[in-house]
Design an enzyme around this catalytic site. Structure first.
Site, PDB file in Angstrom:
ATOM      1  N   LYS A  85      54.717  14.861  32.740  1.00 52.66           N
ATOM      2  CA  LYS A  85      55.802  14.397  33.605  1.00 52.66           C
ATOM      3  C   LYS A  85      56.718  13.375  32.935  1.00 52.66           C
ATOM      4  CE  LYS A  85      54.288  15.519  38.206  1.00 52.66           C
ATOM      5  NZ  LYS A  85      52.933  16.091  38.045  1.00 52.66           N
ATOM      6  N   GLU A 107      60.818  11.260  44.876  1.00 52.72           N
ATOM      7  CA  GLU A 107      59.782  11.645  45.829  1.00 52.72           C
ATOM      8  C   GLU A 107      58.469  11.700  45.070  1.00 52.72           C
ATOM      9  OE1 GLU A 107      61.479  13.790  44.068  1.00 52.72           O
ATOM     10  OE2 GLU A 107      59.853  15.042  43.300  1.00 52.72           O
ATOM     11  N   SER A 374      48.241  20.267  30.846  1.00 51.58           N
ATOM     12  CA  SER A 374      49.339  19.442  31.361  1.00 51.58           C
ATOM     13  C   SER A 374      48.992  17.977  31.572  1.00 51.58           C
ATOM     14  CB  SER A 374      49.864  20.039  32.672  1.00 51.58           C
ATOM     15  OG  SER A 374      48.820  20.187  33.614  1.00 51.58           O
TER      16      SER A 374
HETATM   17  C1  PLP Z   1      52.470  17.274  38.586  1.00 47.43           C
HETATM   18  C2  PLP Z   1      51.499  17.966  37.736  1.00 47.43           C
HETATM   19  C3  PLP Z   1      51.459  19.375  37.645  1.00 47.43           C
HETATM   20  C4  PLP Z   1      52.314  20.285  38.471  1.00 47.43           C
HETATM   21  O1  PLP Z   1      53.689  20.171  38.280  1.00 47.43           O
HETATM   22  P1  PLP Z   1      54.539  21.264  37.502  1.00 47.43           P
HETATM   23  O2  PLP Z   1      55.942  20.876  37.785  1.00 47.43           O
HETATM   24  O3  PLP Z   1      54.194  22.606  38.058  1.00 47.43           O
HETATM   25  O4  PLP Z   1      54.193  21.157  36.074  1.00 47.43           O
HETATM   26  C5  PLP Z   1      50.554  19.950  36.771  1.00 47.43           C
HETATM   27  N1  PLP Z   1      49.715  19.211  36.023  1.00 47.43           N
HETATM   28  C6  PLP Z   1      49.712  17.859  36.088  1.00 47.43           C
HETATM   29  C7  PLP Z   1      48.760  17.107  35.245  1.00 47.43           C
HETATM   30  C8  PLP Z   1      50.601  17.204  36.939  1.00 47.43           C
HETATM   31  O5  PLP Z   1      50.591  15.863  36.989  1.00 47.43           O
END
Ligand code: PLP
Length: 387
Positions: A85, A107, A374
């Site tokens: 993010k 948000e 992610s």
């Molecule tokens: C917020 C988040 C997501 C989901 O958001 P996307 O916009 O679909 O990437 C996925 N993995 C983590 C670790 C997150 O913090």
């Protein structure tokens, strides 16, 4: 003029003062998206603040255990603040500064985007206000504390179900009524144009790095790139640089929650229907009258009732495919990766790990999968111990 950037999906379905605010963002983004000074500043921050490039890690034990495709992990969990993010947040904060804005609003659902936004605002000394449903504030008290520690004000939202959807509505309203000094920093590849495209531009560094790193290690492209899909920002970031490399398969993993046969899921790509939601034409989970329905996932980052319009276009054009992974399967994959590689993934990312594990078993040893990890799992330990 109507813009639909992704086939028939996307667009700018907002009116009045909100449209005015969005147009200002659109013009600024067009002005700076290819501006070398802007891009240099962005990439310098990614490197020296967020600690990019994130490493591409060969998961040797996992590969041997599954006895199929060779598995690599793109370690977005190692970025500052522990997820992908931060990439998007840094890009948009730089744009807001160029626009002369001094106040940032955002948000947040579970608080992850709120924390990332508060972090970037602290870095630049910008005023920061985060909208969060009161129900979410109660469930994620620790992230509320983090945001406050970083100097942000957290506004509890009392409307509707008091969750993410309502926080987005509150943030749009604030944006429309404070045009002069305020910038709305959206946290995923969703919302009216230019947000889905802009967030993708700020996240595409993930796929660009994967390409360079895999060519260095394997001297060829991967056969499959796998990512989890909530709003779709980490997935589109990982996929985008491979869109024209049609030999590279792309697999998105969304949340099946307690099962597709129940009402407790967030499987927008699998079970959603086309419609307009939060300013975009996309798929969302709705009833027969087009009312958005509540969604559920064990992953706070995946329980959004819509999905980024670019993903729906990739699905319809068959360039990417999407599967739904249950809570139980994701928890299994989280435990598996923890024990097998000593890496505790975010429960969101564990959806992608599960999808990749299933695929790996069906592929040859000469084939390669890259999983976009992610984020890291520290935030999920309490939820997991209750599970
Ligand atoms: C917020 C988040 C997501 C989901 O958001 P996307 O916009 O679909 O990437 C996925 N993995 C983590 C670790 C997150 O913090």
């Amino acid at each position: 003029m109507e813009i639909r950037e992704f086939g028939i999906y996307g667009g700018q379905f907002v009116e009045g003062e909100i449209l005015k605010a969005i147009k200002e963002v659109e013009y600024a983004f067009e002005q700076y998206r290819n501006d070398p000074t802007f891009l240099n500043e962005f990439h310098d921050l990614l490197k020296n603040y967020a600690s990019r490039p994130s490493m591409l890690y060969y998961a040797k034990r996992m590969t041997e255990d599954l006895n199929g495709a060779k598995i690599y992990l793109k370690r977005e969990d190692l970025n500052h603040t522990g997820a992908h993010k931060i990439n998007n947040v840094l890009g948009q904060v730089l744009l807001a500064r160029r626009m002369g804005k001094t106040r940032i609003i955002a948000e947040t659902g579970a608080g992850q985007h709120g924390v990332a936004t508060a972090t970037a605002c602290a870095l630049f000394g910008l005023e920061c206000e985060i909208y969060m449903g009161e129900e979410d504030m109660r469930r994620q008290a620790l992230n509320v504390f983090r945001m406050q520690l970083l100097g942000a004000k957290v506004n509890g939202v009392k409307m509707g179900t008091k969750t993410l959807k309502d926080a987005v509505d509150a943030a749009f309203y604030d944006f429309a009524t404070h045009l002069e000094n305020t910038y709305y920093l959206i946290g995923s590849a969703v919302g009216p144009h230019p947000y889905p495209l802009m967030v993708r531009e700020f996240q595409k560094v993930i796929g660009e790095e994967i390409k360079v790193q895999i060519l260095e290690k394997e001297n060829r492209l991967p056969d499959l790139v796998v990512a989890c899909v909530g709003g779709g920002s980490n997935a589109i970031g990982a996929f985008y640089d491979f869109l024209n490399d049609t030999e590279v398969g792309l697999l998105g993993c969304e949340a099946a929650g307690k099962g597709l046969g129940t009402k407790l899921h967030a499987a927008t790509m699998t079970l959603g229907k086309d419609g307009v939601f939060h300013g975009m034409y996309t798929k969302f989970i709705q009833d027969d009258l087009g009312q958005v329905l509540p969604v559920y996932s064990i992953s706070p980052g995946l329980d959004y009732p819509g999905v980024g319009p670019e993903h729906v276009h990739l699905l319809e054009s068959k360039r990417a495919s999407y599967i739904a992974v249950t809570d139980e399967e994701a928890v299994y994959a989280l435990r598996y990766l923890s024990k097998m590689e000593g890496i505790i993934p975010a429960i969101e990312s564990a959806h992608a790990v599960f999808g990749a594990m299933q695929k790996a078993k069906t592929m040859g040893k000469d084939q390669i999968i890259v999983i976009n990890l992610s984020g890291r799992g520290d935030k999920d330990m309490e939820e997991l111990s209750n599970y």
